[in-house]
Design an enzyme around this catalytic site. Structure first.
Site, PDB file in Angstrom:
ATOM      1  N   THR A  33       0.845  -1.269  -0.061  1.00 53.01           N
ATOM      2  CA  THR A  33       0.045   0.166   0.209  1.00 53.01           C
ATOM      3  C   THR A  33       0.900   1.332   0.154  1.00 53.01           C
ATOM      4  OG1 THR A  33       0.013  -0.034   2.478  1.00 53.01           O
ATOM      5  CG2 THR A  33      -1.932  -1.088   1.123  1.00 53.01           C
TER       6      THR A  33
ATOM      7  N   ASP B  69       1.077  -8.559   9.516  1.00 53.84           N
ATOM      8  CA  ASP B  69       1.862  -7.440  10.110  1.00 53.84           C
ATOM      9  C   ASP B  69       3.116  -7.782  10.284  1.00 53.84           C
ATOM     10  OD1 ASP B  69       2.605  -5.388  11.931  1.00 53.84           O
ATOM     11  OD2 ASP B  69       0.543  -4.822  11.695  1.00 53.84           O
TER      12      ASP B  69
ATOM     13  N   SER C 181      18.493   1.430   2.847  1.00 56.96           N
ATOM     14  CA  SER C 181      18.259   2.606   2.873  1.00 56.96           C
ATOM     15  C   SER C 181      19.547   3.437   2.869  1.00 56.96           C
ATOM     16  CB  SER C 181      17.358   3.245   3.921  1.00 56.96           C
ATOM     17  OG  SER C 181      17.583   4.519   3.807  1.00 56.96           O
TER      18      SER C 181
ATOM     19  N   GLU D 208      19.894   6.007   4.298  1.00 55.77           N
ATOM     20  CA  GLU D 208      19.772   6.570   5.553  1.00 55.77           C
ATOM     21  C   GLU D 208      20.885   5.926   6.328  1.00 55.77           C
ATOM     22  OE1 GLU D 208      18.222   9.326   6.539  1.00 55.77           O
ATOM     23  OE2 GLU D 208      18.455   9.242   8.825  1.00 55.77           O
TER      24      GLU D 208
ATOM     25  N   TYR E 107      15.563   5.355  12.784  1.00 56.57           N
ATOM     26  CA  TYR E 107      15.207   4.476  11.758  1.00 56.57           C
ATOM     27  C   TYR E 107      16.452   4.121  10.875  1.00 56.57           C
ATOM     28  CZ  TYR E 107      14.050   4.379   6.515  1.00 56.57           C
ATOM     29  OH  TYR E 107      13.793   4.074   5.312  1.00 56.57           O
TER      30      TYR E 107
ATOM     31  N   THR F 241       9.880  16.316  -0.689  1.00 50.82           N
ATOM     32  CA  THR F 241       9.580  16.558  -2.071  1.00 50.82           C
ATOM     33  C   THR F 241       8.182  16.864  -2.192  1.00 50.82           C
ATOM     34  OG1 THR F 241       9.528  14.279  -2.180  1.00 50.82           O
ATOM     35  CG2 THR F 241      11.288  15.277  -3.046  1.00 50.82           C
ATOM     36  N   ARG F 242       7.409  16.008  -1.485  1.00 48.65           N
ATOM     37  CA  ARG F 242       5.915  15.968  -1.824  1.00 48.65           C
ATOM     38  C   ARG F 242       5.233  17.161  -0.928  1.00 48.65           C
ATOM     39  NH1 ARG F 242       0.989  13.162  -2.202  1.00 48.65           N
ATOM     40  NH2 ARG F 242      -0.367  14.718  -2.946  1.00 48.65           N
TER      41      ARG F 242
END
Ligand code: NAP
Ligand code: G4F
Length: 327
Positions: free
Chosen positions: A11, A57, A124, A126, A147, A188-189
């Site tokens: 999703t 999950d 990532s 990151e 994260y 960005t968004r």
């Protein structure tokens, strides 16, 4: 027979592009979706009838075992995560559970039920954190957020399960990738949406945090192709994926406002409350291994990406009934 792909995080931004990509390749696509009181299939509603949705999950190993037994996948793409960096300071335990230990739970389910399946882990840039760019597969990690630390665990547990159990498990170390489907909280968004609202007279200011942070921004549609390519190789290897081109947040803002003929200085202010306890200042990929071994090249550059995102937000807001564009 069609190959069967199980996608966690279907999703999300990347899940939706990957599902489209795999369907176009003739795959049977299964998506793991967690329970929520409101259904959030917005990004995949246009392909929902071609996908099988399974309930599960990353916090619940049992649900993963059941999903693997039902699907018997050939390929598994683990995209699910708590993926917003600032939330990892306010919900560090959840982030560790989903973004870190969640990877191990998926690998455990795979190892017990479908050990021949090929596995992709969404790692990532990151993880590089404070390490100087350009960052490649050999750059040591120095994560700067809960994260990033959780992603380092996900990366190394993927490598470890490959080496311990002989799994075809790979880690794709992807730099920032964006699209009109990006969540509104990412910079960005946040910018493209604000620019569209300001242009349409629905807002008159935009507050941002660190304007000096430098990132290597690409288009999500290009990056899901790299994920798939990694699972089609003869040997499981890890790859850095990015454009190799860097911009800072100020460049991004200037470009987005400039696209609709506005001067960003009249609308943007810096808000110290949006600064992070520790930020990543300097990310830029050295994607030479992905280029030479996977034959991967990005097709959309930074300028085209930001134009695409601003245009998409303008289109969405114009299509909304009057007054609804203020979300
Ligand atoms: P995203 O839009 O935030 O999507 C995250 C997905 O994970 C959503 O489908 C979400 O479901 C799902 N999820 C979260 N917690 C879950 C849980 N406990 N169990 C099952 N599903 C869960 O992220 P994205 O941008 O598509 O990124 C995909 C992956 O790549 C993430 O792992 C991210 O950390 C990583 N990554 C992203 C980038 C980037 O620039 N986009 C770069 C490097 C790595 P809901 O819809 O229910 O929230
Ligand atoms: O868009 P961002 O929130 O992305 P960030 O933190 O780089 O993380 C994204 O990319 C990672 C790959 O490197 C993914 F793993 C991760 O899941 C996610 O997709 O922030 C980008 C930069 C940061 O330095 C931030 O401090 O933009 C700076 N920024 C400045 N003002 C802002 C804002 N970021 C956000 N979200 N909101 C601001 O107002």
């Amino acid at each position: 027979m069609a190959k069967r792909a199980l996608v966690t995080g279907i999703t999300g931004q990347d899940g939706s592009y990957l599902a489209e990509f795999l369907l176009a390749k003739g795959y049977e696509v299964f998506g793991l979706v967690r329970r929520s009181s409101t259904v959030s299939l917005e990004r995949i509603e246009h392909i929902e009838d071609q996908i099988t949705i399974l309930s599960g999950d990353l916090l619940d190993l049992n649900s993963l075992l059941t999903a693997f037994e039902q699907v018997q996948p050939d390929e598994v793409y683990n995209l699910a995560a708590q993926s917003f960096v600032p939330t990892s300071w306010t919900q560090p335990v959840l982030t560790g559970e989903a973004t870190g230990l969640g990877v191990m739970r998926v690998l455990e389910a795979l190892r017990h039920v479908s050990p021949k399946a090929r596995f992709y882990q969404a790692s990532s840039s990151e993880m590089f954190g404070k390490a100087k760019g350009p960052q490649s597969e050999t750059t040591p990690f120095y994560p700067r957020s809960p994260y990033g630390v959780a992603k380092v665990y996900g990366h190394w547990i993927t490598v470890n399960y490959r080496e311990s159990y002989g799994l075809f498990a790979v880690s794709g170390i992807l730099f920032n990738h964006e699209s009109p489907r990006r969540g509104l909280e990412f910079v960005t968004r946040k910018v493209s949406h604000a620019v569209a609202r300001i242009k349409l007279g629905l807002a008159d200011e935009l507050r941002l945090g660190n304007l000096d942070a430098r990132r290597d921004w690409g288009f999500a549609g290009d990056y899901v192709r790299a994920m798939w390519l990694m699972l089609q190789q003869d040997e499981p290897r890890d790859y850095v994926v990015g454009t190799g081109v860097q911009h800072n947040v100020r460049d991004l803002v200037e470009l987005a406002f400039g696209h609709v003929g506005l001067d960003w200085r009249s609308y943007v202010s810096q808000d110290d409350r949006l600064l992070r306890p520790a930020d990543v200042e300097d990310l830029v990929a050295d994607p030479s291994k992905a280029r030479s071994e996977l034959g991967w090249e990005p097709e959309v550059d930074f300028e085209a990406l930001m134009r695409m995102m601003v245009e998409a937000d303008l289109g969405r807001l114009r299509a909304e009934p009057e007054g609804q564009g203020s979300s």
